[in-house]
Scaffold this active site. Structure first.
Site, mmCIF file in Angstrom:
data_model
loop_
_atom_site.group_PDB
_atom_site.id
_atom_site.type_symbol
_atom_site.label_atom_id
_atom_site.label_comp_id
_atom_site.label_asym_id
_atom_site.label_seq_id
_atom_site.Cartn_x
_atom_site.Cartn_y
_atom_site.Cartn_z
ATOM 1 N N PRO A 10 0.788 -1.235 0.000
ATOM 2 C CA PRO A 10 0.000 0.000 0.000
ATOM 3 C C PRO A 10 0.817 1.280 0.000
ATOM 4 O O PRO A 10 1.843 1.381 0.675
ATOM 5 C CB PRO A 10 -0.833 -0.101 1.283
ATOM 6 C CG PRO A 10 -0.196 -1.154 2.110
ATOM 7 C CD PRO A 10 0.490 -2.088 1.156
ATOM 8 N N ASN A 11 0.313 2.214 -0.769
ATOM 9 C CA ASN A 11 0.850 3.589 -0.890
ATOM 10 C C ASN A 11 2.134 3.680 -1.711
ATOM 11 O O ASN A 11 2.600 4.788 -1.981
ATOM 12 C CB ASN A 11 1.052 4.239 0.493
ATOM 13 C CG ASN A 11 -0.236 4.273 1.290
ATOM 14 O OD1 ASN A 11 -1.239 4.790 0.803
ATOM 15 N ND2 ASN A 11 -0.244 3.713 2.473
ATOM 16 N N ARG A 18 5.135 10.939 -2.569
ATOM 17 C CA ARG A 18 4.861 10.577 -1.170
ATOM 18 C C ARG A 18 6.125 10.786 -0.329
ATOM 19 O O ARG A 18 7.131 10.091 -0.534
ATOM 20 C CB ARG A 18 4.448 9.102 -1.110
ATOM 21 C CG ARG A 18 4.275 8.572 0.287
ATOM 22 C CD ARG A 18 4.152 7.060 0.282
ATOM 23 N NE ARG A 18 3.993 6.573 1.629
ATOM 24 C CZ ARG A 18 4.276 5.343 2.024
ATOM 25 N NH1 ARG A 18 4.714 4.458 1.155
ATOM 26 N NH2 ARG A 18 4.110 4.991 3.272
ATOM 27 N N TYR A 23 11.248 8.732 0.988
ATOM 28 C CA TYR A 23 11.175 7.660 -0.009
ATOM 29 C C TYR A 23 11.827 8.004 -1.346
ATOM 30 O O TYR A 23 11.885 7.161 -2.240
ATOM 31 C CB TYR A 23 9.704 7.270 -0.214
ATOM 32 C CG TYR A 23 9.075 6.709 1.043
ATOM 33 C CD1 TYR A 23 9.540 5.521 1.596
ATOM 34 C CD2 TYR A 23 8.043 7.390 1.694
ATOM 35 C CE1 TYR A 23 8.983 5.016 2.765
ATOM 36 C CE2 TYR A 23 7.483 6.889 2.870
ATOM 37 C CZ TYR A 23 7.952 5.701 3.398
ATOM 38 O OH TYR A 23 7.416 5.191 4.547
ATOM 39 N N ASN A 74 8.074 -5.588 -1.148
ATOM 40 C CA ASN A 74 8.053 -4.466 -0.209
ATOM 41 C C ASN A 74 6.625 -4.440 0.336
ATOM 42 O O ASN A 74 5.713 -3.925 -0.326
ATOM 43 C CB ASN A 74 8.393 -3.148 -0.897
ATOM 44 C CG ASN A 74 8.464 -2.005 0.116
ATOM 45 O OD1 ASN A 74 7.953 -2.142 1.237
ATOM 46 N ND2 ASN A 74 9.069 -0.899 -0.262
ATOM 47 N N ALA A 77 3.267 -0.825 4.735
ATOM 48 C CA ALA A 77 2.768 -0.837 6.122
ATOM 49 C C ALA A 77 2.337 -2.225 6.580
ATOM 50 O O ALA A 77 2.357 -2.523 7.786
ATOM 51 C CB ALA A 77 1.618 0.156 6.268
ATOM 52 N N GLU A 101 12.580 -9.624 1.411
ATOM 53 C CA GLU A 101 11.795 -8.468 1.881
ATOM 54 C C GLU A 101 12.637 -7.219 1.649
ATOM 55 O O GLU A 101 13.809 -7.195 2.047
ATOM 56 C CB GLU A 101 11.512 -8.651 3.374
ATOM 57 C CG GLU A 101 10.817 -7.466 4.030
ATOM 58 C CD GLU A 101 10.708 -7.640 5.561
ATOM 59 O OE1 GLU A 101 10.937 -8.754 6.087
ATOM 60 O OE2 GLU A 101 10.411 -6.624 6.226
ATOM 61 N N HIS A 103 12.875 -2.786 1.711
ATOM 62 C CA HIS A 103 12.328 -1.490 2.126
ATOM 63 C C HIS A 103 13.214 -0.387 1.574
ATOM 64 O O HIS A 103 14.450 -0.528 1.546
ATOM 65 C CB HIS A 103 12.277 -1.377 3.653
ATOM 66 C CG HIS A 103 11.387 -2.404 4.272
ATOM 67 N ND1 HIS A 103 10.011 -2.309 4.256
ATOM 68 C CD2 HIS A 103 11.676 -3.580 4.880
ATOM 69 C CE1 HIS A 103 9.497 -3.375 4.833
ATOM 70 N NE2 HIS A 103 10.479 -4.166 5.218
ATOM 71 N N ARG A 110 13.461 4.298 12.299
ATOM 72 C CA ARG A 110 12.319 5.213 12.222
ATOM 73 C C ARG A 110 11.432 5.082 13.474
ATOM 74 O O ARG A 110 11.927 4.834 14.553
ATOM 75 C CB ARG A 110 11.562 4.957 10.916
ATOM 76 C CG ARG A 110 12.435 5.229 9.672
ATOM 77 C CD ARG A 110 11.674 5.041 8.382
ATOM 78 N NE ARG A 110 10.518 5.936 8.328
ATOM 79 C CZ ARG A 110 9.548 5.821 7.419
ATOM 80 N NH1 ARG A 110 9.604 4.866 6.499
ATOM 81 N NH2 ARG A 110 8.531 6.655 7.418
HETATM 82 C C1 DQA Z 1 8.409 0.996 3.636
HETATM 83 C C2 DQA Z 1 8.488 1.224 5.148
HETATM 84 C C3 DQA Z 1 7.130 1.014 5.796
HETATM 85 O O1 DQA Z 1 7.221 1.238 7.193
HETATM 86 C C4 DQA Z 1 6.136 1.990 5.220
HETATM 87 O O2 DQA Z 1 4.858 1.744 5.762
HETATM 88 C C5 DQA Z 1 6.099 1.979 3.728
HETATM 89 C C6 DQA Z 1 7.353 1.868 2.994
HETATM 90 C C7 DQA Z 1 9.757 1.308 2.939
HETATM 91 O O3 DQA Z 1 9.903 0.911 1.790
HETATM 92 O O4 DQA Z 1 10.626 1.956 3.517
HETATM 93 O O5 DQA Z 1 5.055 2.171 3.114
HETATM 94 O O6 DQA Z 1 8.119 -0.381 3.399
#
Ligand code: DQA
Length: 148
Positions: A10-11, A18, A23, A74, A77, A101, A103, A110
């Site tokens: 998501p997002n 964003r 990011y 990825n 959240a 995984e 990120h 964070r």
């Molecule tokens: C994320 C880190 C997560 O905590 C966050 O909710 C994201 C992006 C990252 O790529 O750093 O949406 O996965």
């Protein structure tokens, strides 16, 4: 040729606009292009997908297991609380496939809630904090494991 499904939660479709200070400014479309190019250079067949829905991600992971594809994910959240996604990811590694995984940010540096990943315990490996490079390194890891 090894095949890899690169999944984004998501997002992440909002990348580029964003919270760019966290990011980066690479857009989601640019990320898709880069991941496809990196996969090509590494001799991997790569498809990249994004969804805001846990259901889509779970179904795509099942698809990867059924078709013998490795996974780069990825989970965004969902990383921090989705047991459904964790259980789906466990199917990948249980099937002898690689699941990395990734990120963009270093989640350990964070907010406290981001320190927990319910996915890491069933992943083959985790790459975090290197921006879009995290994806390239994940593909490299899959390519080198496939060649071993
Ligand atoms: C994320 C880190 C997560 O905590 C966050 O909710 C994201 C992006 C990252 O790529 O750093 O949406 O996965």
């Amino acid at each position: 040729m090894s095949s890899v499904l690169v999944l984004n939660g998501p997002n992440l479709g909002r990348l580029g606009t964003r919270e760019p200070e966290k990011y980066g400014t690479v857009t989601y479309d640019e990320l898709e292009t880069k991941v496809g190019e990196w996969g090509g250079v590494l001799g991997l067949e790569v498809s990249v997908r994004q969804s805001d829905s846990e259901t889509d991600l779970v179904h795509w992971i099942h698809e990867a297991v059924d078709s013998g594809r490795h996974v780069v994910i990825n989970p965004a959240a969902f990383t921090h609380y989705s047991y459904a996604l964790r259980d789906a990811c466990a199917l990948v590694t249980d099937a002898g496939l690689t699941l990395i995984e990734v990120h963009l940010t270093n989640t350990a540096a964070r907010e406290e809630f981001r320190e927990v990943s319910v996915i890491s315990g069933v992943a083959t490996g985790v790459i975090a904090g290197l921006g879009v490079e995290s994806y390239r390194l994940a593909l490299e890891a899959i390519a080198s494991r496939a060649a071993a």
